[in-house]
Each structure stands twice: as C-alpha cells, then as structure tokens.
Design a protein around this motif. Structure first.
Motif, PDB file in Angstrom:
ATOM      1  N   THR A 263       2.625   3.620  -6.078  1.00 28.58           N
ATOM      2  CA  THR A 263       1.941   3.544  -7.368  1.00 28.58           C
ATOM      3  C   THR A 263       2.469   2.368  -8.183  1.00 28.58           C
ATOM      4  O   THR A 263       3.595   1.896  -7.968  1.00 28.58           O
ATOM      5  CB  THR A 263       2.135   4.832  -8.180  1.00 28.58           C
ATOM      6  N   SER A 264       1.667   1.931  -9.128  1.00 28.35           N
ATOM      7  CA  SER A 264       2.082   0.830 -10.001  1.00 28.35           C
ATOM      8  C   SER A 264       3.300   1.226 -10.829  1.00 28.35           C
ATOM      9  O   SER A 264       4.204   0.420 -11.051  1.00 28.35           O
ATOM     10  CB  SER A 264       0.921   0.437 -10.922  1.00 28.35           C
ATOM     11  N   THR A 265       3.340   2.478 -11.279  1.00 27.46           N
ATOM     12  CA  THR A 265       4.483   2.957 -12.060  1.00 27.46           C
ATOM     13  C   THR A 265       5.759   2.932 -11.237  1.00 27.46           C
ATOM     14  O   THR A 265       6.835   2.568 -11.741  1.00 27.46           O
ATOM     15  CB  THR A 265       4.223   4.384 -12.572  1.00 27.46           C
ATOM     16  N   SER A 266       5.661   3.278  -9.963  1.00 31.53           N
ATOM     17  CA  SER A 266       6.835   3.248  -9.083  1.00 31.53           C
ATOM     18  C   SER A 266       7.365   1.826  -8.918  1.00 31.53           C
ATOM     19  O   SER A 266       8.576   1.613  -8.860  1.00 31.53           O
ATOM     20  CB  SER A 266       6.485   3.833  -7.716  1.00 31.53           C
TER      21      SER A 266
ATOM     22  N   PRO B 274      -2.937   3.241  -5.672  1.00 32.74           N
ATOM     23  CA  PRO B 274      -1.797   3.331  -4.747  1.00 32.74           C
ATOM     24  C   PRO B 274      -2.018   2.640  -3.409  1.00 32.74           C
ATOM     25  O   PRO B 274      -1.105   2.003  -2.870  1.00 32.74           O
ATOM     26  CB  PRO B 274      -1.622   4.847  -4.570  1.00 32.74           C
ATOM     27  N   GLU B 275      -3.223   2.728  -2.840  1.00 34.84           N
ATOM     28  CA  GLU B 275      -3.469   2.118  -1.534  1.00 34.84           C
ATOM     29  C   GLU B 275      -3.813   0.632  -1.610  1.00 34.84           C
ATOM     30  O   GLU B 275      -3.922  -0.031  -0.578  1.00 34.84           O
ATOM     31  CB  GLU B 275      -4.588   2.869  -0.801  1.00 34.84           C
ATOM     32  N   ALA B 276      -3.988   0.099  -2.805  1.00 28.47           N
ATOM     33  CA  ALA B 276      -4.273  -1.327  -2.964  1.00 28.47           C
ATOM     34  C   ALA B 276      -2.989  -2.140  -2.865  1.00 28.47           C
ATOM     35  O   ALA B 276      -1.894  -1.644  -3.123  1.00 28.47           O
ATOM     36  CB  ALA B 276      -4.949  -1.575  -4.313  1.00 28.47           C
TER      37      ALA B 276
ATOM     38  N   ALA C 296       0.847  -1.188   0.000  1.00 24.66           N
ATOM     39  CA  ALA C 296       0.000   0.000   0.000  1.00 24.66           C
ATOM     40  C   ALA C 296       0.887   1.244   0.000  1.00 24.66           C
ATOM     41  O   ALA C 296       2.003   1.231   0.520  1.00 24.66           O
ATOM     42  CB  ALA C 296      -0.909   0.003   1.219  1.00 24.66           C
ATOM     43  N   GLY C 297       0.395   2.316  -0.614  1.00 21.60           N
ATOM     44  CA  GLY C 297       1.116   3.579  -0.613  1.00 21.60           C
ATOM     45  C   GLY C 297       2.112   3.744  -1.734  1.00 21.60           C
ATOM     46  O   GLY C 297       2.859   4.724  -1.756  1.00 21.60           O
TER      47      GLY C 297
END
Length: 301
Positions: free
Chosen positions: A23-26, A48-50, A20-21
C-alpha cells in the motif's frame, strides 16, 4: 503541552518506485522509518497492486504535496479485453464476458472519446465517499449505490502495444483524480467487449519519474544511514509548476513571519499564485499583488 515529534528534521522528496502488493501508506511508513524523519506524506495514492512513482514528501515538503497531486501524471496499463470484473481490475470477480475482440484500429478510434475534458465515474471499489462512507466499504458489504461522475482532464490516451487479441497496452496522461480502472471499464463498454485492468504502472508524476525512483530493497539497504540522504530531492521540486519570484532580504524576513513581503517578479500577473525564493530556497507560496507576495504557506527550512 504538545508532545514533541520524535525523529529528524528532514525536508525534501524521496521518489520511490513502488512495488506491487504494497500500500502507499506502507511505503510512506517505510521511508519515514528509513530516514528517521519526523513527518512524511505522499502525493497521490496508488492501488496496492499498482507499481511506479510514489513521491514521498518529508518535513516542510509536505506543504507542497497539493501541487504534485494537481500536476499531470502518466500511467501505462494493460487492459484485459473480453471480461468485466466487479472491481474493474484483476483482483475482482468476473461479472460479464464477451467473445468480441476489437481490432487495433477500432481501439484507436474509440480512444478519442476519452481525451480532453471528460466526465468519469469512479469504480465501485474506490475511496470516493458516498454519504460519508468509502465506496469500497459499501461495495464489500454488498450495498447498492451510485457513484457520481466527476470531471477529469485527459491530456493523452494512446495504444502502445497489442500483445494478443485479449490484451491492449495503453498510456494515459491525465490530471488529478483519474481512475485508470474506469478507463478500462468504459473503453470495454464502448468497444462492446468489456474490459478491466490487469497491470498498472505510474510512469511519472509531475517532475518525478519512476526510472529515477528507489526500490524498497534499496531503501532498506540504506536505511538510517547518510547514504539514503543523498537521494533526497529539494523541496522546491514540488513547486515546479508554479512561477518563481525572488524575495528581497527584507521581504524574506517578513514572509517567514507570515506577512506580505517585497519580491522581484518577471512575467507574473497580479493575483497569480507563485513561490518566493531566497538564494534558490523556497521561503513561501502565495499570491503576487503589487510587488508583494501575500503568503498562504511559509517554509521553515
């Protein structure tokens, strides 16, 4: 003259259990750095929180991303009953509340309306485009707009647990483009109590499972070492929903050049999409016609 990409030629999939916290891109950027890979992408964005499965494709495996994106996925999520938010999750502001609380049986009875071929309206705070603009951008700017309903296949929607009267834990198996936040919102509306998502985890996506995913901490610990390479999964796993045919030696050579090539096929219909293998490795994806595969994607492994 085109600039040459920096990095290694890494082909395959790395399954990440996204925290959590982040992003998928990160996550993709972290994996790309850790493997020093030239090219990387992911199959299906997570909020992002998923948490849960984020399958990262590397090199030639990026050509198989559409097949994982289209595959069935399973989500486990917790709905907060009695409150609606403007984002349909816990990140937003509460915009409506109710003292009504459904029973377990009432929840189970309502779930049937969300199974099968349904029409779903994505959240206002989502990445869908409205007149060329992202919906979440318009929502943040205070714009008023309508989001059109979209078709969605829901294979299964079950009540897993009821920790207390305010919360319900559900599991949904669905196809491409499903918004769990919309299910929570619409279920709350049907039950007359409002609802939004407070926790979301993607349990599996196509052939990839969260329990087999690496944590970010594990990836960082093994970064830029051969240890991380051992966790790479074959490019071919991204094609698991397609039938396989076997390319003849001559056919494989033609396919690699983008031309139709002879294949040996069993139980594949004329015009069906499939992938051709030579010695178990993917050569191309295409349409089977009269003993040949007509390629749409060619792999350079």
């Amino acid at each position: 003259m085109a600039r040459k990409r920096k990095g290694r030629d890494v082909n395959g999939w790395l399954v990440v259990d996204k925290p959590a916290g982040m992003t998928s891109t990160s996550v993709v950027n972290k994996v790309k750095w850790a493997l020093q890979a030239k090219k990387a992408g992911h199959a299906g964005t997570l909020d992002p929180e998923a948490t849960g499965v984020l399958a990262v494709a590397l090199g030639e495996a990026t050509k198989t991303v559409p097949y994982i994106t289209d595959a069935l996925k399973a989500y486990e999520f917790t709905v907060r009953l009695g409150q609606a938010t403007n984002t349909d999750d816990a990140e937003g502001e509460v915009i409506a509340s109710s003292d009504a609380r459904p029973t377990d049986d009432e929840i189970k009875a309502a779930l049937g309306a969300f199974v099968g071929d349904i029409m779903q309206v994505p959240p206002q705070y989502s990445a869908v485009k409205i007149d060329g603009q992202r919906a979440y951008k318009l929502a943040r700017e205070g714009e008023t707009f309508e989001v059109a309903a979209r078709p969605l296949w829901v294979e299964e929607l079950l009540l897993l647990d009821r920790p207390d009267s305010d919360h319900a834990v559900l599991e949904m198996v669905c196809g491409k483009g499903g918004y769990v936040r919309s299910v929570a919102r619409d279920l709350g509306a049907v039950l007359g109590c409002h609802g939004h998502v407070v926790a979301l985890r993607r349990v599996w996506s196509g052939p990839f499972e969260a329990e087999h995913g690496l944590s970010i901490e594990q990836i960082e610990a093994m970064a830029q070492s051969v240890d991380l390479d051992a966790y790479l999964r074959p490019l071919e796993e991204g094609l698991s929903d397609l039938p396989m045919v076997t390319a003849t030696p001559e056919g494989a050579a033609r396919l690699r050049n983008g031309n139709p090539g002879m294949v040996i096929a069993n139980d594949v219909e004329y015009g069906e999409e499939c992938w051709a293998a030579q010695d178990g490795r993917a050569v191309a994806v295409g349409r089977f016609k009269a003993g040949e595969l007509h390629p749409s994607r060619v792999f350079n492994q």
